[in-house]
Motif scaffolding. Sequence first.
Motif, mmCIF file in Angstrom:
data_model
loop_
_atom_site.group_PDB
_atom_site.id
_atom_site.type_symbol
_atom_site.label_atom_id
_atom_site.label_comp_id
_atom_site.label_asym_id
_atom_site.label_seq_id
_atom_site.Cartn_x
_atom_site.Cartn_y
_atom_site.Cartn_z
ATOM 1 N N GLU A 186 0.844 -1.190 0.000
ATOM 2 C CA GLU A 186 0.000 0.000 0.000
ATOM 3 C C GLU A 186 0.882 1.244 0.000
ATOM 4 N N ILE A 187 0.412 2.305 -0.661
ATOM 5 C CA ILE A 187 1.131 3.570 -0.721
ATOM 6 C C ILE A 187 0.469 4.543 0.246
ATOM 7 N N HIS A 188 1.287 5.261 1.016
ATOM 8 C CA HIS A 188 0.812 6.251 1.988
ATOM 9 C C HIS A 188 1.556 7.571 1.794
ATOM 10 N N MET A 189 0.963 8.638 2.265
ATOM 11 C CA MET A 189 1.660 9.917 2.358
ATOM 12 C C MET A 189 2.527 9.855 3.617
ATOM 13 N N GLY A 190 3.599 10.594 3.648
ATOM 14 C CA GLY A 190 4.448 10.634 4.837
ATOM 15 C C GLY A 190 3.652 11.089 6.048
ATOM 16 N N GLY A 191 3.814 10.402 7.144
ATOM 17 C CA GLY A 191 3.108 10.768 8.376
ATOM 18 C C GLY A 191 1.714 10.194 8.501
ATOM 19 N N CYS A 192 1.297 9.343 7.584
ATOM 20 C CA CYS A 192 -0.046 8.766 7.660
ATOM 21 C C CYS A 192 -0.152 7.866 8.893
ATOM 22 N N TYR A 193 -1.197 8.045 9.667
ATOM 23 C CA TYR A 193 -1.384 7.263 10.893
ATOM 24 C C TYR A 193 -1.770 5.818 10.593
ATOM 25 N N ALA A 194 -2.227 5.535 9.382
ATOM 26 C CA ALA A 194 -2.682 4.188 9.049
ATOM 27 C C ALA A 194 -1.566 3.295 8.503
ATOM 28 N N ALA A 195 -0.389 3.862 8.282
ATOM 29 C CA ALA A 195 0.730 3.064 7.745
ATOM 30 C C ALA A 195 1.224 2.087 8.804
ATOM 31 N N GLY A 196 1.532 0.890 8.375
ATOM 32 C CA GLY A 196 2.037 -0.126 9.287
ATOM 33 C C GLY A 196 3.509 0.103 9.618
ATOM 34 N N LYS A 197 4.090 -0.847 10.335
ATOM 35 C CA LYS A 197 5.490 -0.717 10.764
ATOM 36 C C LYS A 197 6.478 -1.092 9.670
ATOM 37 N N ARG A 198 6.067 -1.929 8.718
ATOM 38 C CA ARG A 198 6.963 -2.335 7.627
ATOM 39 C C ARG A 198 6.812 -1.337 6.488
ATOM 40 N N ARG A 199 7.615 -0.314 6.480
ATOM 41 C CA ARG A 199 7.499 0.725 5.467
ATOM 42 C C ARG A 199 8.864 1.304 5.143
ATOM 43 N N ARG A 200 8.928 1.972 3.992
ATOM 44 C CA ARG A 200 10.151 2.654 3.608
ATOM 45 C C ARG A 200 9.769 3.880 2.783
ATOM 46 N N PRO A 201 10.580 4.915 2.855
ATOM 47 C CA PRO A 201 10.276 6.108 2.057
ATOM 48 C C PRO A 201 10.541 5.857 0.579
ATOM 49 N N VAL A 202 9.748 6.460 -0.267
ATOM 50 C CA VAL A 202 9.957 6.408 -1.711
ATOM 51 C C VAL A 202 9.754 7.810 -2.271
ATOM 52 N N GLY A 203 10.364 8.067 -3.389
ATOM 53 C CA GLY A 203 10.201 9.342 -4.057
ATOM 54 C C GLY A 203 8.881 9.410 -4.812
#
Length: 71
Positions: free
Chosen positions: A14-31
């Motif tokens: 799933e794609i999220h905006m930075g700082g989204c409260y719904a993002a899980g713990k397994r994430r990485r920043p992307v451009g």
Amino acid sequence: MVELGIGDGRPPAEIHMGGCYAAGKRRRPVGRDEACRLLASGVRACSHCQPDTALNVLDLPTRPALAATAR
């Protein structure tokens, strides 16, 4: 940012905006470019932070499960 799935290779889930409260713990920043490419390839956009709208990505592919229920 991209939320990563579980398992071998940890595919994008799933794609999220930075700082989204719904993002899980397994994430990485992307451009921006990678986020747009992932959205265009069918990776789900978060329904809470709506990165597809913020990135102005139009005409996203319809997921088969959603298309079947929309009829």
